[in-house]
Design a protein around this motif. Sequence first.
Motif, PDB file in Angstrom:
ATOM      1  N   PRO A  37      47.327  35.233  31.970  1.00 17.08           N
ATOM      2  CA  PRO A  37      46.156  35.383  31.094  1.00 17.08           C
ATOM      3  C   PRO A  37      45.752  36.837  30.848  1.00 17.08           C
ATOM      4  O   PRO A  37      45.121  37.140  29.841  1.00 17.08           O
ATOM      5  N   GLN A  38      46.165  37.741  31.753  1.00 15.30           N
ATOM      6  CA  GLN A  38      45.834  39.157  31.547  1.00 15.30           C
ATOM      7  C   GLN A  38      46.557  39.748  30.335  1.00 15.30           C
ATOM      8  O   GLN A  38      46.138  40.792  29.826  1.00 15.30           O
ATOM      9  N   ILE A  39      47.644  39.107  29.904  1.00 17.87           N
ATOM     10  CA  ILE A  39      48.267  39.543  28.658  1.00 17.87           C
ATOM     11  C   ILE A  39      48.042  38.486  27.556  1.00 17.87           C
ATOM     12  O   ILE A  39      48.777  38.415  26.585  1.00 17.87           O
ATOM     13  N   GLY A  81      40.931  46.217  43.122  1.00 23.64           N
ATOM     14  CA  GLY A  81      40.888  46.720  41.761  1.00 23.64           C
ATOM     15  C   GLY A  81      41.623  45.723  40.902  1.00 23.64           C
ATOM     16  O   GLY A  81      42.162  44.735  41.410  1.00 23.64           O
ATOM     17  N   CYS A  82      41.646  45.958  39.598  1.00 26.10           N
ATOM     18  CA  CYS A  82      42.282  44.998  38.691  1.00 26.10           C
ATOM     19  C   CYS A  82      42.670  45.736  37.421  1.00 26.10           C
ATOM     20  O   CYS A  82      41.880  46.537  36.912  1.00 26.10           O
ATOM     21  N   LEU A  83      43.855  45.448  36.906  1.00 25.86           N
ATOM     22  CA  LEU A  83      44.289  46.099  35.667  1.00 25.86           C
ATOM     23  C   LEU A  83      43.371  45.735  34.503  1.00 25.86           C
ATOM     24  O   LEU A  83      43.317  46.446  33.513  1.00 25.86           O
ATOM     25  N   SER A  84      42.629  44.632  34.651  1.00 21.94           N
ATOM     26  CA  SER A  84      41.689  44.224  33.606  1.00 21.94           C
ATOM     27  C   SER A  84      40.310  44.879  33.770  1.00 21.94           C
ATOM     28  O   SER A  84      39.431  44.690  32.929  1.00 21.94           O
ATOM     29  N   GLN A 110      45.656  35.710  46.310  1.00 22.95           N
ATOM     30  CA  GLN A 110      44.390  35.069  45.929  1.00 22.95           C
ATOM     31  C   GLN A 110      43.800  35.728  44.684  1.00 22.95           C
ATOM     32  O   GLN A 110      43.303  35.048  43.778  1.00 22.95           O
ATOM     33  N   HIS A 111      43.847  37.059  44.634  1.00 18.83           N
ATOM     34  CA  HIS A 111      43.319  37.784  43.467  1.00 18.83           C
ATOM     35  C   HIS A 111      44.042  37.334  42.193  1.00 18.83           C
ATOM     36  O   HIS A 111      43.395  37.015  41.182  1.00 18.83           O
ATOM     37  N   GLU A 112      45.374  37.302  42.256  1.00 18.64           N
ATOM     38  CA  GLU A 112      46.149  36.962  41.053  1.00 18.64           C
ATOM     39  C   GLU A 112      45.932  35.504  40.645  1.00 18.64           C
ATOM     40  O   GLU A 112      45.790  35.207  39.460  1.00 18.64           O
ATOM     41  N   ASP A 126      43.356  33.659  41.172  1.00 16.30           N
ATOM     42  CA  ASP A 126      42.011  33.529  40.599  1.00 16.30           C
ATOM     43  C   ASP A 126      42.033  33.678  39.073  1.00 16.30           C
ATOM     44  O   ASP A 126      41.292  32.996  38.360  1.00 16.30           O
ATOM     45  N   HIS A 127      42.883  34.589  38.587  1.00 19.62           N
ATOM     46  CA  HIS A 127      42.953  34.820  37.128  1.00 19.62           C
ATOM     47  C   HIS A 127      43.290  33.536  36.372  1.00 19.62           C
ATOM     48  O   HIS A 127      42.893  33.368  35.214  1.00 19.62           O
ATOM     49  N   LEU A 128      44.052  32.633  37.025  1.00 18.79           N
ATOM     50  CA  LEU A 128      44.485  31.401  36.351  1.00 18.79           C
ATOM     51  C   LEU A 128      43.316  30.438  36.143  1.00 18.79           C
ATOM     52  O   LEU A 128      43.400  29.515  35.340  1.00 18.79           O
TER      53      LEU A 128
HETATM   54 ZN    ZN Z   1      43.331  41.280  38.485  1.00 24.90          ZN
END
Ligand code: ZN
Length: 178
Positions: A53-55, A101-104, A143-145, A147-149
């Motif tokens: 989803p980040q892309i 941190g997060c690339l988003s 867990q961080h990644e 979560d994006h889903l």
């Molecule tokens: Zn992220």
Amino acid sequence: MAARKVLRLGDPVLRKISQVITEDETKTKEFKKLIKDMFDTMKFENGVGLAAPQIGVLKRLVVVGVENSERYPGTPDIEERILINPVITALAPPGAGFWEGCLSVPGMRGLVERPNKIKIEWYDEKWNHHSEIVEGYRAIVFQHECDHLDGVLYVDRLKDIKLFGYTDVIDTQGNELD
Ligand code: ZN
């Protein structure tokens, strides 16, 4: 090299629930291209992981993998992995604090506490099912990644809004990390 644009906090797509991927889908040319683009984007941005989803692709797909992370110096390497339809079960209470941190959310860090031991189950690109117990930093990353889903960003899980700020300003040393 086909790094794609990474969506940033505020984009409503980042808040949507991603769709489960079918085995048939993984056999398409488009899916193989998507995986390649995800790795290209993650490496171009010096990320540790990236969720589809980040892309802008609302599919339950995560890639991870980094050696000698520039953005998180001193953290362990993570082997390259493709996680399709990952499911996480916590095996410990939240408690492991990490400055995420997060690339988003470029240029920012915030302290989040998560379980430091999880079970993660997923399919790989050849549709083999995997199940693994993961601890420590890798457990935080997964867990961080994942979560994006579900449309969740780490800023939703901040321990304290005061423990959130610009990477080059905030003092991440004065707080216990675990
Ligand atoms: Zn992220």
